[in-house]
Write a protein that holds these residues in place. Structure first.
Motif, PDB file in Angstrom:
ATOM      1  N   TYR A 124      -8.756  13.389  -7.931  1.00 41.03           N
ATOM      2  CA  TYR A 124      -7.735  13.265  -8.966  1.00 41.03           C
ATOM      3  C   TYR A 124      -7.806  11.896  -9.635  1.00 41.03           C
ATOM      4  O   TYR A 124      -7.630  11.772 -10.859  1.00 41.03           O
ATOM      5  CB  TYR A 124      -6.345  13.468  -8.361  1.00 41.03           C
ATOM      6  N   LEU A 125      -8.066  10.856  -8.842  1.00 41.94           N
ATOM      7  CA  LEU A 125      -8.171   9.499  -9.408  1.00 41.94           C
ATOM      8  C   LEU A 125      -9.375   9.401 -10.342  1.00 41.94           C
ATOM      9  O   LEU A 125      -9.303   8.739 -11.386  1.00 41.94           O
ATOM     10  CB  LEU A 125      -8.290   8.465  -8.284  1.00 41.94           C
ATOM     11  N   ARG A 126     -10.473  10.055  -9.978  1.00 42.86           N
ATOM     12  CA  ARG A 126     -11.666  10.034 -10.837  1.00 42.86           C
ATOM     13  C   ARG A 126     -11.373  10.684 -12.188  1.00 42.86           C
ATOM     14  O   ARG A 126     -11.872  10.233 -13.225  1.00 42.86           O
ATOM     15  CB  ARG A 126     -12.836  10.744 -10.143  1.00 42.86           C
ATOM     16  N   GLN A 143       4.318  15.277 -10.099  1.00 36.66           N
ATOM     17  CA  GLN A 143       3.820  13.950 -10.423  1.00 36.66           C
ATOM     18  C   GLN A 143       2.990  13.942 -11.709  1.00 36.66           C
ATOM     19  O   GLN A 143       2.240  14.856 -11.982  1.00 36.66           O
ATOM     20  CB  GLN A 143       2.965  13.468  -9.250  1.00 36.66           C
ATOM     21  N   SER A 144       3.121  12.858 -12.500  1.00 38.65           N
ATOM     22  CA  SER A 144       2.396  12.789 -13.761  1.00 38.65           C
ATOM     23  C   SER A 144       1.164  11.897 -13.691  1.00 38.65           C
ATOM     24  O   SER A 144       0.248  12.073 -14.471  1.00 38.65           O
ATOM     25  CB  SER A 144       3.325  12.264 -14.869  1.00 38.65           C
ATOM     26  N   SER A 145       1.104  10.925 -12.793  1.00 40.28           N
ATOM     27  CA  SER A 145      -0.040  10.022 -12.722  1.00 40.28           C
ATOM     28  C   SER A 145      -0.345   9.666 -11.275  1.00 40.28           C
ATOM     29  O   SER A 145       0.453   9.018 -10.604  1.00 40.28           O
ATOM     30  CB  SER A 145       0.228   8.748 -13.526  1.00 40.28           C
ATOM     31  N   TRP A 146      -1.508  10.071 -10.807  1.00 41.23           N
ATOM     32  CA  TRP A 146      -1.940   9.726  -9.458  1.00 41.23           C
ATOM     33  C   TRP A 146      -2.272   8.246  -9.381  1.00 41.23           C
ATOM     34  O   TRP A 146      -1.960   7.582  -8.391  1.00 41.23           O
ATOM     35  CB  TRP A 146      -3.162  10.553  -9.087  1.00 41.23           C
ATOM     36  N   LYS A 147      -2.906   7.725 -10.407  1.00 37.12           N
ATOM     37  CA  LYS A 147      -3.325   6.315 -10.421  1.00 37.12           C
ATOM     38  C   LYS A 147      -2.115   5.389 -10.289  1.00 37.12           C
ATOM     39  O   LYS A 147      -2.143   4.433  -9.505  1.00 37.12           O
ATOM     40  CB  LYS A 147      -4.086   6.020 -11.715  1.00 37.12           C
ATOM     41  N   ASP A 148      -1.064   5.661 -11.050  1.00 40.49           N
ATOM     42  CA  ASP A 148       0.119   4.795 -11.011  1.00 40.49           C
ATOM     43  C   ASP A 148       0.783   4.839  -9.640  1.00 40.49           C
ATOM     44  O   ASP A 148       1.274   3.823  -9.141  1.00 40.49           O
ATOM     45  CB  ASP A 148       1.127   5.216 -12.088  1.00 40.49           C
TER      46      ASP A 148
END
Length: 353
Positions: free
Chosen positions: A275-277, A237-242
């Motif tokens: 990870y989001l932070r 995965q490249s983006s946890w936020k997305d």
């Protein structure tokens, strides 16, 4: 799922989807350029594309109006040998249980967009496919149909007969072509079957330990050895936020909790929030922002009662929704709806006198 990673997908799945669209007279000549590629690069043996390239091209293909059944038809076209070395490992497995454990272990060789969880539950077994990459609704529905149809057909192919007590559950809305699922031999199919995006396939546990007709332990071991080598080159995965934003946006009649989403990825809730932070946000901030944006969008539909909107967003009652909405927007949901309607009326062109 490291932020610096760039997930990759076998290009062959996209090429097959393009060929299906072209068979319906859709012009796909400009599609490779959307991913910065040529047709020759896309069709090269063992070609891989980044997840971003795959999603961009697939999204353009779906929006081109090729036809709404593209995911279903791709699932009908795929067979076990379509999955290269993993397919040969599955074909030569001794039992369905061995086959499903292999599929779970190496599913990223098929696509890094979804994660597969396989478990035996008493008299039944369950396959749960959960998206682990952010994607638009149209591409999510394409993936759900292709995965559900192909997987069910693969299982029937391995047994060389229909599944006993097999059932398919998809989170997507029922498509216009739902009647085509009868082509799967009458297996029960349920749409909008879960609050979170994904596909679930259920089968009888009694099927799992039967010896498969093409069992060949030596061939399976050889194919799995090569699968292990290939897995070293598959990114995450490249983006946890997305991804979290996609799951929150797609939730129906619920508000997913941090631990619930983290559990889908086999990590702790505090780990996901950490990870989001690192990406400049927190789960709480993201959840509040997205829930509020969804509330504002739903209030723009005058046909939806405020109570229905509250339950769709996962609130236990309308009062809780009203308090939360007022805290975020400074007015009640009803006042927001009236103000939005007034602005729309002011913006409308005046009729000639």
């Amino acid at each position: 799922m490291r932020k610096s990673a760039l997930p990759t997908v076998p290009a062959r799945y996209l090429v097959w989807a393009m060929q299906l669209a072209e068979a319906r007279a859709t012009d796909c000549s400009a599609l490779p350029a959307v991913g910065g590629l040529t047709r020759a690069q896309l069709e090269a043996p063992d070609a891989m594309v980044s997840q971003r390239q795959f999603d961009a091209m697939l999204h353009r293909l779906v929006l081109s109006g090729a036809h709404s059944e593209l995911g279903f038809e791709l699932g009908m076209q795929l067979n076990l040998s379509s999955h290269d070395l993993l397919g040969y490992a599955l074909l030569s497995s001794t039992t369905l249980d061995v086959c499903l454990r292999l599929t779970q272990r190496y599913y990223r060789l098929i696509t890094p967009s979804f994660r597969l969880q396989y478990q035996r539950l008493g008299e039944e077994a369950e396959l749960l496919f959960t998206p682990v990459q952010p994607m638009m609704p149209e591409t999510l529905y394409f993936h759900e149909e292709a995965i559900a149809v192909a997987t069910y057909r693969h299982l029937c192919s391995l047994l060389q007969r229909p599944l006993a007590r097999g059932r398919i559950f998809l989170s997507m809305p029922q498509p216009r072509h739902a009647a085509r699922y009868r082509e799967l031999g009458g297996v029960p199919v349920q749409f909008q079957a879960s609050a979170l995006p994904g596909v679930r396939i259920v089968l009888a546990a009694s099927e799992l330990d039967l010896r498969l007709p093409l069992a060949n332990e030596r061939a399976r071991a050889t194919a799995e050895h090569h699968c292990r080598q290939l897995m070293q080159h598959v990114k995450q995965q490249s983006s946890w936020k997305d991804w979290v934003a996609m799951m929150l946006n797609a939730a129906v009649d619920c508000q997913p909790k941090l631990d619930e989403l983290a559990g889908l990825l086999n990590i702790a809730g505090r780990t996901l929030d950490r990870y989001l932070r690192k990406e400049g946000t927190t789960f709480r901030v993201l959840a509040l922002e997205i829930r509020n944006r969804r509330a504002q969008a739903l209030l723009g539909d005058d046909s939806l009662p405020v109570s229905q909107i509250a339950y769709r967003l996962g609130y236990t009652d309308v009062a809780n929704f009203g308090h939360a909405f007022r805290a975020m927007n400074g007015c009640s949901p009803s006042d927001y709806r009236r103000a939005r309607a007034a602005l729309k009326e002011c913006a409308a062109p005046s009729s000639p006198s």
